[in-house]
Each structure stands twice: as structure tokens, then as C-alpha cells.
Scaffold this motif. Sequence first.
Motif, mmCIF file in Angstrom:
data_model
loop_
_atom_site.group_PDB
_atom_site.id
_atom_site.type_symbol
_atom_site.label_atom_id
_atom_site.label_comp_id
_atom_site.label_asym_id
_atom_site.label_seq_id
_atom_site.Cartn_x
_atom_site.Cartn_y
_atom_site.Cartn_z
ATOM 1 N N ALA A 1 0.861 -1.187 0.000
ATOM 2 C CA ALA A 1 0.000 0.000 0.000
ATOM 3 C C ALA A 1 0.894 1.233 0.000
ATOM 4 N N VAL A 2 0.383 2.331 -0.576
ATOM 5 C CA VAL A 2 1.122 3.588 -0.647
ATOM 6 C C VAL A 2 0.341 4.664 0.090
ATOM 7 N N LEU A 3 1.048 5.404 0.957
ATOM 8 C CA LEU A 3 0.476 6.606 1.564
ATOM 9 C C LEU A 3 0.985 7.789 0.748
ATOM 10 N N PHE A 4 0.096 8.398 -0.049
ATOM 11 C CA PHE A 4 0.477 9.545 -0.872
ATOM 12 C C PHE A 4 0.164 10.812 -0.081
ATOM 13 N N VAL A 5 1.208 11.581 0.235
ATOM 14 C CA VAL A 5 1.079 12.700 1.165
ATOM 15 C C VAL A 5 1.121 14.024 0.404
ATOM 16 N N ILE A 6 0.139 14.898 0.693
ATOM 17 C CA ILE A 6 0.195 16.273 0.195
ATOM 18 C C ILE A 6 0.172 17.219 1.400
ATOM 19 N N PRO B 1 1.794 14.832 -11.526
ATOM 20 C CA PRO B 1 2.451 13.727 -12.243
ATOM 21 C C PRO B 1 2.804 12.557 -11.327
ATOM 22 N N PHE B 2 3.064 12.851 -10.066
ATOM 23 C CA PHE B 2 3.430 11.770 -9.154
ATOM 24 C C PHE B 2 2.194 11.023 -8.656
ATOM 25 N N ALA B 3 1.073 11.729 -8.560
ATOM 26 C CA ALA B 3 -0.186 11.038 -8.267
ATOM 27 C C ALA B 3 -0.500 10.061 -9.395
ATOM 28 N N GLU B 4 -0.205 10.485 -10.642
ATOM 29 C CA GLU B 4 -0.426 9.613 -11.797
ATOM 30 C C GLU B 4 0.514 8.404 -11.741
ATOM 31 N N LEU B 5 1.766 8.640 -11.351
ATOM 32 C CA LEU B 5 2.745 7.553 -11.213
ATOM 33 C C LEU B 5 2.257 6.516 -10.200
ATOM 34 N N VAL B 6 1.777 6.978 -9.059
ATOM 35 C CA VAL B 6 1.290 6.068 -8.019
ATOM 36 C C VAL B 6 0.052 5.322 -8.498
ATOM 37 N N CYS C 1 -0.928 -0.247 -7.123
ATOM 38 C CA CYS C 1 -0.873 -0.498 -5.677
ATOM 39 C C CYS C 1 -1.993 0.289 -4.988
ATOM 40 N N PRO C 2 -2.653 -0.277 -3.976
ATOM 41 C CA PRO C 2 -3.662 0.494 -3.235
ATOM 42 C C PRO C 2 -3.049 1.779 -2.675
ATOM 43 N N VAL C 3 -3.786 2.897 -2.814
ATOM 44 C CA VAL C 3 -3.272 4.202 -2.407
ATOM 45 C C VAL C 3 -4.192 4.816 -1.356
ATOM 46 N N ILE C 4 -3.590 5.329 -0.294
ATOM 47 C CA ILE C 4 -4.330 6.100 0.713
ATOM 48 C C ILE C 4 -3.809 7.528 0.641
ATOM 49 N N LEU C 5 -4.704 8.473 0.414
ATOM 50 C CA LEU C 5 -4.331 9.873 0.239
ATOM 51 C C LEU C 5 -4.349 10.586 1.590
ATOM 52 N N ILE C 6 -3.197 11.140 1.970
ATOM 53 C CA ILE C 6 -3.044 11.818 3.261
ATOM 54 C C ILE C 6 -2.919 13.322 3.017
ATOM 55 N N ALA C 7 -3.871 14.104 3.526
ATOM 56 C CA ALA C 7 -3.780 15.567 3.478
ATOM 57 C C ALA C 7 -3.152 16.026 4.796
ATOM 58 N N ASN C 8 -1.831 16.125 4.801
ATOM 59 C CA ASN C 8 -1.096 16.401 6.036
ATOM 60 C C ASN C 8 -1.121 17.891 6.382
ATOM 61 N N LEU D 1 -7.335 9.914 -6.373
ATOM 62 C CA LEU D 1 -6.785 8.853 -5.525
ATOM 63 C C LEU D 1 -7.737 8.482 -4.390
ATOM 64 N N GLY D 2 -8.978 8.865 -4.529
ATOM 65 C CA GLY D 2 -9.954 8.527 -3.489
ATOM 66 C C GLY D 2 -10.094 9.638 -2.461
ATOM 67 N N ASP D 3 -10.806 9.329 -1.380
ATOM 68 C CA ASP D 3 -11.069 10.321 -0.342
ATOM 69 C C ASP D 3 -9.804 10.618 0.443
ATOM 70 N N PRO D 4 -9.435 11.911 0.586
ATOM 71 C CA PRO D 4 -8.266 12.245 1.402
ATOM 72 C C PRO D 4 -8.588 12.135 2.890
ATOM 73 N N ILE D 5 -7.583 11.759 3.657
ATOM 74 C CA ILE D 5 -7.721 11.724 5.112
ATOM 75 C C ILE D 5 -7.078 12.990 5.672
ATOM 76 N N PRO D 6 -7.862 13.926 6.244
ATOM 77 C CA PRO D 6 -7.244 15.081 6.910
ATOM 78 C C PRO D 6 -6.374 14.577 8.066
ATOM 79 N N PHE D 7 -5.138 15.059 8.117
ATOM 80 C CA PHE D 7 -4.170 14.423 9.011
ATOM 81 C C PHE D 7 -3.185 15.458 9.554
ATOM 82 N N SER D 8 -2.624 15.171 10.736
ATOM 83 C CA SER D 8 -1.505 15.948 11.257
ATOM 84 C C SER D 8 -0.462 14.984 11.796
ATOM 85 N N ALA D 9 0.605 14.783 11.013
ATOM 86 C CA ALA D 9 1.690 13.903 11.477
ATOM 87 C C ALA D 9 2.356 14.488 12.706
#
Length: 446
Positions: free
Chosen positions: A86-91, A103-108, A113-120, A139-147
Motif C-alpha cells: 500500500a502507498v500513503l500519498f502525502v500532500i 504527475p506523481f499522483a499519476e505515477l502512483v 498499488c492500493p493508495v491512501i491519500l493523506i492531506a497532512n 486517488l480517493g477520499d483524502p484523510i485530513p491528518f496531522s503527522a
Amino acid sequence: MDLPTVAIVGRPNVGKSTLFNRLVGRKLALVDDRPGVTRDRREGEGFIGDVAFRVIDTAGLEEADADSLLGRMRAQTEAAILEADAVLFVIDARAGVLPADRPFAELVRRSGCPVILIANKAEGGAGMAGAYEAFSLGLGDPIPFSAEHGEGLGSLQDALREVLPEPDEDEEDEEGGKGLRVAIVGRPNAGKSTLINRMIGEDRLLVGPEAGITRDSISLDWEWRGRRIKLHDTAGMRRRARIDDKLEKLAVSDGLRAVRFAEVVVVLLDATIPFEKQDLTIVDLVESEGRALVIGLNKWDLVADQPGLLKSLREDCTRLLPQVRGVSVVPLSGLAGDGIDKLMQAVVDASEVWSRRVSTARINAWLTDATQRNPPPAVSGRRIKIRYATQVKSRPPHFALFGNQLDALPKSYTRYLVNGLREAFDLPGSPIRLSLRTTKNPFDKG
């Protein structure tokens, strides 16, 4: 147990390393405000509640020529995507979706591979507009997040549980434990990452002619002749006076931490310019930390045509590093792959010496002979007496001497004892600790 793999990807400076540290529960990855801190893939065991996984932190994705440093960093990230379950794609939610993200969202997405979108960086509801904008990446629903603050972990746990395979619990470690921990250290550009890539048989670590490419201490699992090894690649260590960059100070401290957690440390020297002052300082550090030690003479293929050079360098080692007398000095070439088996045999041997225990009866038989051949000196007309000795622990070998006036024992005599212990009980190259414990007896007339 084989854990599923999760790769963290995204453009530079969106908080990937902060997220990595949050998932592994420790500050393993270097974090700084400037972009491009992470260069290699760094791995750790991550968990959120009951969901466990292997997590890979990657360099920020950037468009670059394939042969450039940035291009090689990108290739490492792409390799991590291929390896992941799985890939965590972080913005960066505060910045919103930038042209560089697309372009990198397109690459992923093309990776399959399953992708989880993280809105950090969406702590306290900040950046929600950017989080909603992330829908446009497809990439689906983003997860609002604070690392930084740990907000959104529950949502991420649910998302990972949906996409990750169940861990394979059939594989048990035959030897138990986590394998022999080996750190590879040395000055910048000594060839540490090239050597490790050759050991494990893949271009796992970023390498190149530029000095100082490695910044993090990177940990890798490997197997040599059926034995589990945990390899730690570290940033090149330079003299403190020459380190004026905050990031490099962080990298060097990361390397020091790797030394402290290692069991055996390989100090890698450049055979074309060996035993520089900084090399000796690094060996001093390893000895002071009490780690088992092996010295690797890398780039030996460049000097192998010089007759008698190896013998000369081993003599230099004995003269310059008396505190680790007898340490193994192994010629090798990380680039060509020569000498790796000899290096690893020396590592295993050094670990065995480092862990050796000697019986009290043997130690005291040696002590009687050593003090008869060379008695301790007298202090104020009263001879120092060493009555008894024992080994109090191993890793490294640590001996205690008991007697009177031992605090007055000259350093030259303690060196005589340490060298005697090393020779009598076959402890080459290992740090040896000696504690002097004076026994107070009011009726002792000396």
C-alpha cells in the motif's frame, strides 16, 4: 512474521518523515524545515493500534535527469512503490494541490498499488480547503491528518486495515532475536553505501560520486550464510569543526546512535588514503562506546598492485590504535564485491570475542603469574597489592581487580594488565574494561 509493506511518498517537504516517525513511534528519520532532507529509503516497523506493518520513508518525488542525484533519489522512491502493499500519498493540505503533485499522483495510480491519500498539516481543521482540493487527484477520499500532532490516526488505521494483507506468521526466525546488529561507519565517500548494496545484491542505497549523499542511518535486514544480520548504513562522519550545517550535525548524531545500538561496528577506510586523523577519531569513538570492531580497507582494487602494502597497513594499525590491539583489518572492494565474505567472517569472529566470558579460576591463575613476573610498584614505601580478579560482564569484556591502594596504580601498569588479559584469553581487537576496587581493611598492615 512477514509484515505487509507501506511506502510513504509525495513531493518534498510535505511531512513524510514526520509521518514515518509517528508511525514507528520513534524519531528515526531526520526532520528539518527545508525540503529534500530524506534521500535513501528508510525502513521501520510501524503500527497503529492492532495494525502492524513495515513502513518505508522515501525521498521527495521530483522531476530530474535519471543520472543526476535527484534522478537516483526518484528511482529509489519508485522501487519502494513497486515493493509496497500500500502507498500513503502525502500532500500539504495548507498549500493545497500543486502542479508538482499531479504527475506523481499519476505515477502512483499507474503502479496498481492500493493508495491512501493523506492531506497532512491539517491540524485543528487548518487546510481543509486543500484537503478537499485533493479529491481532484483521483486517488480517493483524502484523510485530513496531522503527522506532527497525531490527528487522523484512527481514520488511517481503518484505511490500512481495508487494504493491507494479513501478516504471514508462518516464518519464524530460526535463531530468534533480531539478528546481529552491524553498523558501517566512516568518513564521507569511503564507500559505505556501495558496499552495502553489493552485500545485499541490489541497489538499495543511493550512491554516487558526491560526498555526503547518505544523511539518515538506514537499517536493512540481510542474511549471510544462514545468519540474520541487521545492517546500518550511516552518514559520513567529519570533524566537528567542519560541520557547520545543522542538517549534517543531525546526520552525524544519527550515525552515533547507530554505533551505540550496534553490536559490531565496521569502520570503513579508503585504502588510497587510510588512517587519516578522522579515521582514528572514529575508532576511538567506537572503542569508547564499547562496541566490537572490524576495520575494512575499501577500494583495495585501486592499490592491490602495491606489494607489502597490507602488511604495512596492519603494522600502522597496531602502532596507531593500541587500544584495539589485534583488531581485524580486512581488504575489500565494495564496488567489485571482493572480500565481503572475509569481512563478514571477521564481523562474526569479533562478535564472539566481544561476548566471551572467562572463568574466575583462569583469571586468577593468570593474575598470579602476571604480578609475579612484573609486580605492581610501591607507593610511599608500601607495595600495591592486587589480591583477586574476576570478569563482571561481557559485551565488551569487563574485569574487576580487588586489592589495596589500587587508585594509585599507574596507567602504565593497567595497560600491562589489559594487554596481558587480551593475550592470555584471546581477546583481539575488542575494547576491554578494567575496574579497580580497593578493599579497605583497618587491620591490613600491607
